[in-house]
Motif scaffolding. Sequence first.
Motif, PDB file in Angstrom:
ATOM      1  N   ARG A  18       1.033  -1.198  -0.078  1.00  0.00           N
ATOM      2  CA  ARG A  18      -0.033  -0.064  -0.013  1.00  0.00           C
ATOM      3  C   ARG A  18       1.055   1.189   0.130  1.00  0.00           C
ATOM      4  N   LEU A  19       2.118   1.290   0.899  1.00  0.00           N
ATOM      5  CA  LEU A  19       2.969   2.202   0.873  1.00  0.00           C
ATOM      6  C   LEU A  19       3.528   2.479  -0.591  1.00  0.00           C
ATOM      7  N   GLY A  20       3.715   1.279  -1.254  1.00  0.00           N
ATOM      8  CA  GLY A  20       4.072   1.559  -2.634  1.00  0.00           C
ATOM      9  C   GLY A  20       3.255   1.992  -3.648  1.00  0.00           C
ATOM     10  N   THR A  21       1.920   1.865  -3.248  1.00  0.00           N
ATOM     11  CA  THR A  21       0.729   2.661  -4.047  1.00  0.00           C
ATOM     12  C   THR A  21       0.626   3.961  -3.791  1.00  0.00           C
ATOM     13  N   LEU A  22       0.875   4.396  -2.626  1.00  0.00           N
ATOM     14  CA  LEU A  22       1.257   5.996  -2.310  1.00  0.00           C
ATOM     15  C   LEU A  22       2.498   6.627  -3.015  1.00  0.00           C
ATOM     16  N   THR A  23       3.628   5.914  -3.097  1.00  0.00           N
ATOM     17  CA  THR A  23       4.576   6.107  -3.798  1.00  0.00           C
ATOM     18  C   THR A  23       4.368   6.466  -5.230  1.00  0.00           C
ATOM     19  N   ARG A  24       3.619   5.635  -5.857  1.00  0.00           N
ATOM     20  CA  ARG A  24       3.273   5.442  -7.423  1.00  0.00           C
ATOM     21  C   ARG A  24       2.397   6.754  -7.575  1.00  0.00           C
ATOM     22  N   THR A  25       1.417   7.131  -6.488  1.00  0.00           N
ATOM     23  CA  THR A  25       0.609   8.168  -6.685  1.00  0.00           C
ATOM     24  C   THR A  25       1.358   9.592  -6.485  1.00  0.00           C
ATOM     25  N   LEU A  26       2.514   9.764  -5.546  1.00  0.00           N
ATOM     26  CA  LEU A  26       3.025  10.734  -5.748  1.00  0.00           C
ATOM     27  C   LEU A  26       3.915  11.015  -6.874  1.00  0.00           C
ATOM     28  N   PHE A  27       4.477   9.964  -7.409  1.00  0.00           N
ATOM     29  CA  PHE A  27       5.181  10.075  -8.635  1.00  0.00           C
ATOM     30  C   PHE A  27       4.281  10.406  -9.983  1.00  0.00           C
ATOM     31  N   ALA A  28       3.065   9.914  -9.893  1.00  0.00           N
ATOM     32  CA  ALA A  28       2.006  10.264 -10.971  1.00  0.00           C
ATOM     33  C   ALA A  28       1.723  11.800 -10.740  1.00  0.00           C
ATOM     34  N   GLN A  29       1.643  12.409  -9.713  1.00  0.00           N
ATOM     35  CA  GLN A  29       1.302  13.834  -9.415  1.00  0.00           C
ATOM     36  C   GLN A  29       2.789  14.845 -10.112  1.00  0.00           C
ATOM     37  N   ARG A  30       3.797  13.954 -10.420  1.00  0.00           N
ATOM     38  CA  ARG A  30       4.906  14.618 -11.195  1.00  0.00           C
ATOM     39  C   ARG A  30       4.865  14.456 -12.448  1.00  0.00           C
ATOM     40  N   GLY A  31       4.011  13.580 -12.971  1.00  0.00           N
ATOM     41  CA  GLY A  31       3.917  13.146 -14.396  1.00  0.00           C
ATOM     42  C   GLY A  31       4.748  11.982 -15.021  1.00  0.00           C
ATOM     43  N   ILE A  32       5.126  11.372 -13.595  1.00  0.00           N
ATOM     44  CA  ILE A  32       6.128  10.160 -13.828  1.00  0.00           C
ATOM     45  C   ILE A  32       5.514   8.893 -13.655  1.00  0.00           C
ATOM     46  N   ALA A  33       5.414   8.172 -14.422  1.00  0.00           N
ATOM     47  CA  ALA A  33       4.608   6.811 -14.296  1.00  0.00           C
ATOM     48  C   ALA A  33       5.422   5.697 -13.849  1.00  0.00           C
ATOM     49  N   VAL A  34       4.971   4.937 -12.798  1.00  0.00           N
ATOM     50  CA  VAL A  34       5.536   3.870 -12.207  1.00  0.00           C
ATOM     51  C   VAL A  34       4.726   2.814 -12.503  1.00  0.00           C
ATOM     52  N   PRO A  35       5.382   1.842 -13.467  1.00  0.00           N
ATOM     53  CA  PRO A  35       4.542   0.710 -13.880  1.00  0.00           C
ATOM     54  C   PRO A  35       3.958  -0.354 -12.706  1.00  0.00           C
ATOM     55  N   GLU A  36       2.771  -0.691 -12.784  1.00  0.00           N
ATOM     56  CA  GLU A  36       2.333  -1.482 -11.762  1.00  0.00           C
ATOM     57  C   GLU A  36       2.425  -3.280 -11.848  1.00  0.00           C
ATOM     58  N   ASP A  37       3.067  -3.650 -12.945  1.00  0.00           N
ATOM     59  CA  ASP A  37       3.069  -4.816 -13.413  1.00  0.00           C
ATOM     60  C   ASP A  37       4.398  -5.319 -12.497  1.00  0.00           C
ATOM     61  N   SER A  38       4.686  -6.837 -12.620  1.00  0.00           N
ATOM     62  CA  SER A  38       5.714  -7.307 -11.789  1.00  0.00           C
ATOM     63  C   SER A  38       6.918  -7.163 -12.532  1.00  0.00           C
ATOM     64  N   PRO A  39       8.036  -6.715 -11.677  1.00  0.00           N
ATOM     65  CA  PRO A  39       8.080  -6.340 -10.284  1.00  0.00           C
ATOM     66  C   PRO A  39       7.260  -5.204  -9.965  1.00  0.00           C
ATOM     67  N   ASP A  40       6.925  -5.330  -8.701  1.00  0.00           N
ATOM     68  CA  ASP A  40       6.083  -4.040  -8.202  1.00  0.00           C
ATOM     69  C   ASP A  40       7.150  -2.925  -7.761  1.00  0.00           C
ATOM     70  N   ILE A  41       7.642  -1.989  -8.645  1.00  0.00           N
ATOM     71  CA  ILE A  41       8.713  -1.193  -8.556  1.00  0.00           C
ATOM     72  C   ILE A  41       8.679  -0.459  -7.206  1.00  0.00           C
ATOM     73  N   ALA A  42       7.416   0.116  -7.050  1.00  0.00           N
ATOM     74  CA  ALA A  42       7.077   1.097  -5.903  1.00  0.00           C
ATOM     75  C   ALA A  42       7.440   0.355  -4.817  1.00  0.00           C
ATOM     76  N   ALA A  43       6.952  -0.769  -4.581  1.00  0.00           N
ATOM     77  CA  ALA A  43       6.626  -1.645  -3.530  1.00  0.00           C
ATOM     78  C   ALA A  43       8.021  -2.062  -2.826  1.00  0.00           C
ATOM     79  N   LEU A  44       8.714  -2.681  -4.062  1.00  0.00           N
ATOM     80  CA  LEU A  44      10.276  -2.982  -3.807  1.00  0.00           C
ATOM     81  C   LEU A  44      11.063  -1.629  -3.363  1.00  0.00           C
ATOM     82  N   ALA A  45      10.704  -0.358  -3.859  1.00  0.00           N
ATOM     83  CA  ALA A  45      11.614   0.583  -3.232  1.00  0.00           C
ATOM     84  C   ALA A  45      11.302   0.795  -1.625  1.00  0.00           C
ATOM     85  N   VAL A  46      10.098   0.664  -1.348  1.00  0.00           N
ATOM     86  CA  VAL A  46       9.658   0.878  -0.053  1.00  0.00           C
ATOM     87  C   VAL A  46      10.434  -0.501   0.867  1.00  0.00           C
TER      88      VAL A  46
END
Length: 215
Positions: A145-173
Amino acid sequence: MNEAVKPPHNPAFVARKPQQQRAKDRVDLVLAAAEELLLEAGLSGFSIPTLAERLEFPRATIYKFFPTPYALLNELAERQLAALEEHLAAYAESIAQASDWQEMVTRMIHAAADYYSRHPAAQVVLLTGPISDASFRALEYTIARLGTLTRTLFAQRGIAVPEDSPDIAALAVEFGTASFRMSYFLHGRMTPEYTQAGADVMLAFLAKRLGLALR
């Protein structure tokens, strides 16, 4: 909740929810005393008989809601995870106002470190390794879920973080959390050096995976 990460139901590991306010107050008292005991004695010194003696409660009073120590510790972990998410959500606006994506990530991990520093019991129940399969899954679901928050924050800057495997945002967290675990293991607290190391590894991983430049 995704079935793949839903904690399996095992009555021995699940707290029984109180229905009446008096019972809820007593459960809160038990959990507060449990956190104090964990900070004093660690996981190895934690037991329901010791807790009952400290509170001057009959053991049955605690077992009524927590059939095993795992049930009590899992409840503590779930409450700390929920509070951590709320803490980061409260910081979301400040995080989003960062000058660039690198500062945004750095602010996010410093906000998480701030929570752990303010809540030492969270370090015990969340950073010492999984207490049970249920707590492990609860932690990983929170990280997702914190990965989802991270993905949302990036999207607000126009940076798309893929949601497919591997879950890049969740891995970063996950990588940032690993730095916190090492800090707690070596020093018993969140240190500035390991907090920054957590930010560094998140930044390097995200930059490589998303093709972003590091300043």
